[in-house]
Design an enzyme around this catalytic site. Sequence first.
Site, PDB file in Angstrom:
ATOM      1  N   SER A 298       5.200 -34.706  35.326  1.00 24.57           N
ATOM      2  CA  SER A 298       6.312 -35.254  36.088  1.00 24.57           C
ATOM      3  C   SER A 298       6.524 -34.391  37.323  1.00 24.57           C
ATOM      4  CB  SER A 298       7.587 -35.258  35.225  1.00 24.57           C
ATOM      5  OG  SER A 298       8.738 -35.495  35.999  1.00 24.57           O
TER       6      SER A 298
ATOM      7  N   TYR B 209      14.335 -32.391  29.401  1.00 23.20           N
ATOM      8  CA  TYR B 209      13.145 -33.014  29.978  1.00 23.20           C
ATOM      9  C   TYR B 209      12.388 -32.038  30.871  1.00 23.20           C
ATOM     10  CZ  TYR B 209      10.313 -36.458  32.525  1.00 23.20           C
ATOM     11  OH  TYR B 209       9.281 -37.171  33.087  1.00 23.20           O
TER      12      TYR B 209
END
Length: 217
Positions: free
Chosen positions: A112, A125
Amino acid sequence: MTNIKKVLIMGGTGDIGRAIAKKFPPNITQILGSKDVDLSSNESIEKFFINNKNNYEKFIFASGVNNPSPINTSSSEDFNYTMQVNCSSVHYIFTRNYKCFKNLRSFVAIGSLYSSIARLNRSSYTSSKHALSGLVKSLAIELAPNCNVNMISPGFIKTDMTDNIGDDFRASLIAKIPSGDLGTGQDIANCAAFLSSDMADYITGETIHVNGGMYMS
């Protein structure tokens, strides 16, 4: 032997995973979703792999969860769950020395933008994706020279989730992207196909940012 799969895509039922799956011949590709393997459970992972008769040469990990919350309301349970699915599951898979990976030549993890930076309300996350980035680098060293290991870090991609964001928020995101638009699953798939191919034989331990320039801006 015609049923032997050589490409494994975990997380292949999501928007990005489906785009990646189209890059590989269906007859040698195995696509897994959360209904096939529960990555929050090492027992489920073990059950899938322990007697697996396939001969994977390419492994793409595109699974992930993201449950945003401020740090002062984030729970240890949520943090551990996110870490398990996004990173620890990969560590577990490679510690087990499953026979189906004995000829593995390429592993690509989908990270990401937040594998490298941070964002408000994303402590679980962000931590999991930073950890995955470190694991990729370690695996690149330990699996060399037989297997190349790399990460793709997508930016904001057009998916079912981003289709539902408000117009104002979408505009604010695009304003931060030098390329002037959100990315597509195809953009990520193109990079995954390259890193899994012979053209990337001398690339390992790298993170490829596919975000239209948002990371550098």
